[in-house]
Design a protein around this motif. Structure first.
Motif, short mmCIF file in Angstrom:
data_model
loop_
_atom_site.label_atom_id
_atom_site.label_comp_id
_atom_site.label_asym_id
_atom_site.label_seq_id
_atom_site.Cartn_x
_atom_site.Cartn_y
_atom_site.Cartn_z
N UNK A 197 0.82 -1.19 0.00
CA UNK A 197 0.00 0.00 0.00
C UNK A 197 0.87 1.26 0.00
N UNK A 198 2.08 1.16 0.53
CA UNK A 198 3.05 2.25 0.42
C UNK A 198 3.47 2.46 -1.03
N UNK A 199 3.65 1.35 -1.76
CA UNK A 199 3.97 1.44 -3.19
C UNK A 199 2.83 2.12 -3.94
N UNK A 200 1.60 1.77 -3.58
CA UNK A 200 0.44 2.41 -4.21
C UNK A 200 0.43 3.91 -3.91
N UNK A 201 0.75 4.29 -2.68
CA UNK A 201 0.78 5.71 -2.33
C UNK A 201 1.85 6.44 -3.14
N UNK A 202 3.02 5.82 -3.32
CA UNK A 202 4.08 6.44 -4.11
C UNK A 202 3.62 6.61 -5.56
N UNK A 203 2.94 5.59 -6.10
CA UNK A 203 2.42 5.69 -7.47
C UNK A 203 1.43 6.84 -7.61
N UNK A 204 0.52 6.94 -6.66
CA UNK A 204 -0.50 8.00 -6.75
C UNK A 204 0.12 9.39 -6.57
N UNK A 205 1.05 9.51 -5.65
CA UNK A 205 1.69 10.82 -5.42
C UNK A 205 2.61 11.21 -6.56
N UNK A 206 3.14 10.23 -7.29
CA UNK A 206 4.08 10.53 -8.37
C UNK A 206 3.39 11.13 -9.60
N UNK A 207 2.07 11.01 -9.68
CA UNK A 207 1.37 11.60 -10.81
C UNK A 207 1.43 13.12 -10.79
N UNK A 208 1.59 13.70 -9.61
CA UNK A 208 1.64 15.15 -9.51
C UNK A 208 2.96 15.72 -10.02
N UNK A 209 4.03 14.95 -9.93
CA UNK A 209 5.34 15.43 -10.37
C UNK A 209 5.80 14.75 -11.65
N UNK A 210 6.98 15.11 -12.08
CA UNK A 210 7.55 14.51 -13.29
C UNK A 210 8.88 13.83 -13.00
N UNK A 211 9.11 13.41 -11.76
CA UNK A 211 10.39 12.86 -11.36
C UNK A 211 10.65 11.43 -11.80
N UNK A 212 9.62 10.67 -12.10
CA UNK A 212 9.79 9.26 -12.44
C UNK A 212 9.73 9.05 -13.94
N UNK A 213 10.56 8.14 -14.41
CA UNK A 213 10.50 7.75 -15.82
C UNK A 213 9.65 6.50 -15.98
N UNK A 214 9.46 6.05 -17.22
CA UNK A 214 8.62 4.87 -17.47
C UNK A 214 9.14 3.60 -16.80
N UNK A 215 10.46 3.47 -16.68
CA UNK A 215 11.03 2.28 -16.05
C UNK A 215 10.66 2.17 -14.58
N UNK A 216 10.69 3.30 -13.88
CA UNK A 216 10.33 3.32 -12.46
C UNK A 216 8.86 2.96 -12.29
N UNK A 217 8.00 3.49 -13.15
CA UNK A 217 6.57 3.14 -13.09
C UNK A 217 6.37 1.65 -13.32
N UNK A 218 7.09 1.09 -14.28
CA UNK A 218 6.96 -0.35 -14.56
C UNK A 218 7.39 -1.18 -13.36
N UNK A 219 8.46 -0.80 -12.70
CA UNK A 219 8.93 -1.53 -11.52
C UNK A 219 7.93 -1.41 -10.38
N UNK A 220 7.42 -0.20 -10.14
CA UNK A 220 6.46 0.00 -9.05
C UNK A 220 5.16 -0.76 -9.30
#
Length: 131
Positions: A15-38
Motif C-alpha cells: 500500500x506504500x507502493x500504491x501511495x508512491x504511485x499515486x503521489x508521483x502523478x503530480x510530479x515529473x520525477x519518475x521515468x517509465x522504467x520506475x513506473x513499470x517496476x512500481x
C-alpha cells in the motif's frame, strides 16, 4: 519477551507502493522504467502477499457456493489447508462462471482493498508511463 518475526506494519508494504504511485502523478520525477517496476511490485504484492481471506471454495450446496474465511496471503494463494493452496487458481477456476470467480476476490474488506489497490495502481502506472 522478544518479538517474533517482522512487525505487523511490514505486511502492508504494497500500500506504500500504491501511495508512491499515486503521489508521483503530480510530479515529473519518475521515468517509465520506475513506473513499470512500481506496478510490478504492486501486482506481486496484491497477488501473493496482501493479507486477505482465503476465498477458496468450501462446498457447493444446492446452487450456491461457500467460500473459506481463513486468513491467507494474496489473492491467488489459499490458506493453510492443503486443498486450498492453489485451488483459487486451479481446476475450479476454469470450471466456474465469471460471477463465482469474482466473488472470491471480494470475500472481505481486505480482499476488496487489495483488488482495488491492484487496479488503481495498474491504471496509475499506465498513466504515468504515457504522461
Amino acid at each position: 519477551m522478544a518479538s517474533r518475526g517482522k512487525s505487523n506494519l511490514w505486511r502492508y508494504w504494497g500500500y506504500g507502493v500504491l501511495a508512491v504511485l499515486l503521489l508521483s502523478l503530480a510530479g515529473t520525477g519518475f521515468g517509465p522504467g520506475i513506473y513499470a517496476v512500481l506496478v510490478g511490485l504492486l501486482i506481486l504484492f496484491v497477488l501473493f502477499q496482501a493479507p486477505v481471506y482465503c476465498g477458496a471454495i468450501n462446498r457447493k450446496r444446492g446452487g450456491g457456493v461457500e467460500f473459506c474465511r481463513n486468513n491467507s496471503s494474496g489473492l491467488v494463494l489459499g490458506c493453510h489447508l492443503r486443498q486450498h493452496k492453489w485451488q483459487k487458481f486451479g481446476r475450479d477456476w476454469w470450471s466456474l462462471g465469471w460471477r463465482e470467480k469474482t466473488k472470491g476476490i471480494w470475500t472481505g474488506a481486505s480482499a476488496k482493498l487489495a483488488t482495488i489497490s491492484g487496479l488503481v495502481g495498474t491504471v496509475t502506472g499506465i498513466i504515468g508511463v504515457f504522461k
